[in-house]
Design an enzyme around this catalytic site. Structure first.
Site, PDB file in Angstrom:
ATOM      1  CG  HIS A  26      -2.055  -0.980   1.072  1.00 50.16           C
ATOM      2  ND1 HIS A  26      -1.936  -2.308   1.394  1.00 50.16           N
ATOM      3  CD2 HIS A  26      -3.328  -0.821   0.634  1.00 50.16           C
ATOM      4  CE1 HIS A  26      -3.081  -2.932   1.168  1.00 50.16           C
ATOM      5  NE2 HIS A  26      -3.942  -2.042   0.702  1.00 50.16           N
ATOM      6  CG  HIS A  33      -4.766  -4.990  -3.411  1.00 45.72           C
ATOM      7  ND1 HIS A  33      -4.409  -3.680  -3.641  1.00 45.72           N
ATOM      8  CD2 HIS A  33      -5.368  -5.006  -2.209  1.00 45.72           C
ATOM      9  CE1 HIS A  33      -4.769  -2.935  -2.619  1.00 45.72           C
ATOM     10  NE2 HIS A  33      -5.372  -3.710  -1.730  1.00 45.72           N
ATOM     11  CB  CYS A  69     -12.539  -3.410   4.925  1.00 46.39           C
ATOM     12  SG  CYS A  69     -13.904  -2.263   4.745  1.00 46.39           S
ATOM     13  CG  HIS A  71      -6.400  -6.960   1.764  1.00 39.57           C
ATOM     14  ND1 HIS A  71      -6.211  -6.156   2.876  1.00 39.57           N
ATOM     15  CD2 HIS A  71      -6.419  -6.126   0.704  1.00 39.57           C
ATOM     16  CE1 HIS A  71      -6.123  -4.897   2.492  1.00 39.57           C
ATOM     17  NE2 HIS A  71      -6.241  -4.846   1.174  1.00 39.57           N
ATOM     18  CD  GLU A  89     -10.644  -5.623  10.596  1.00 41.97           C
ATOM     19  OE1 GLU A  89     -11.566  -4.770  10.645  1.00 41.97           O
ATOM     20  OE2 GLU A  89      -9.994  -5.857   9.559  1.00 41.97           O
ATOM     21  CE1 TYR A 107     -11.221   1.918  -1.976  1.00 39.58           C
ATOM     22  CE2 TYR A 107     -12.230  -0.223  -2.314  1.00 39.58           C
ATOM     23  CZ  TYR A 107     -11.444   0.627  -1.564  1.00 39.58           C
ATOM     24  OH  TYR A 107     -10.869   0.179  -0.395  1.00 39.58           O
ATOM     25  CD  GLU A 117      -6.687   0.525   0.520  1.00 33.97           C
ATOM     26  OE1 GLU A 117      -6.500  -0.300  -0.402  1.00 33.97           O
ATOM     27  OE2 GLU A 117      -6.533   0.233   1.708  1.00 33.97           O
ATOM     28  CD  GLU A 119      -8.780  -2.466  -1.015  1.00 28.67           C
ATOM     29  OE1 GLU A 119      -7.880  -2.705  -0.186  1.00 28.67           O
ATOM     30  OE2 GLU A 119      -9.972  -2.317  -0.670  1.00 28.67           O
ATOM     31  CD1 TRP A 164     -14.815   1.019   2.439  1.00 27.59           C
ATOM     32  CD2 TRP A 164     -12.911   2.177   2.323  1.00 27.59           C
ATOM     33  NE1 TRP A 164     -14.201   0.925   3.664  1.00 27.59           N
ATOM     34  CE2 TRP A 164     -13.023   1.626   3.615  1.00 27.59           C
ATOM     35  CE3 TRP A 164     -11.787   2.950   2.025  1.00 27.59           C
ATOM     36  CZ2 TRP A 164     -12.057   1.815   4.600  1.00 27.59           C
ATOM     37  CZ3 TRP A 164     -10.823   3.129   3.003  1.00 27.59           C
ATOM     38  CH2 TRP A 164     -10.965   2.570   4.267  1.00 27.59           C
TER      39      TRP A 164
END
Length: 182
Positions: A26, A33, A69, A71, A89, A107, A117, A119, A164
């Site tokens: 990042h 990604h 959110c 990955h 989280e 986005y 970002e 993604e 986002w």
């Protein structure tokens, strides 16, 4: 401890076969990604869990956003990644009825603290019965809101909301379950 890896994808969201360390990948030139966003509703009253990202986060610290959110790791199913991140989280160990509502959402943010970002980020809805006990390294604050209260935050307090979250809302507001909760 090994660094978490992200999966690089093409414009259609298909993995290229390449991965990179999450934090180091990042930058101001972040490659496209794979990621996900998930909106968690509480079953008993249909309230939505909104979270504020920890102030110590490298990317978008302190902004309010959707529930979780993250990955997926290389080879990890998206639903498994959502469950893993919700547990890590939010301390939520059981998610039910996970379903994708925006399978091709993509986005790219403007620079934020020098980071962009970029993604391919399918958006999901899930339901939980248990309360959240957030990890302070990930979540600064959290609250369960009526969906219309969250919409009010998006519309009236845009400066504290994630890029986002604001962008996804443009598409989510016409979809279920969101449209019937407005």
């Amino acid at each position: 401890m090994q660094s978490e890896l992200i999966v690089f994808v093409d414009e259609d969201g298909q993995p290229t076969g390449e991965t990179g360390p999450k934090l180091e990948s990042h930058t101001d030139k972040t490659r496209l990604h794979l990621a996900f966003s998930c909106y968690i509703f509480r079953k008993r009253d249909n309230k939505f869990l909104v979270t504020q990202r920890a102030l110590s986060k490298k990317v978008w610290p302190g902004v309010w956003t959707n529930s979780v959110c993250g990955h997926p790791m290389p080879g990890e199913a998206m639903e498994d990644a959502i469950r893993r991140r919700a547990k890590f989280e939010l301390g939520i160990g059981q998610l039910d009825d996970i379903r994708c509502v925006l399978p091709k959402y993509r986005y790219m943010t403007p620079p934020y603290n020098g980071i962009i970002e970029n993604e391919f980020c399918p958006v999901f809805v899930a339901y939980a019965d248990e309360e959240s006990t957030p990890n302070p390294d990930e979540v600064e604050a959290h609250k369960w809101l009526e969906w219309r209260e969250y919409v009010h935050m998006l519309e009236e307090q845009q400066d504290i909301m994630s890029y986002w979250a604001k962008d996804q809302y443009k598409q989510l507001k016409t979809l279920e379950p969101f449209a019937s909760l407005a």
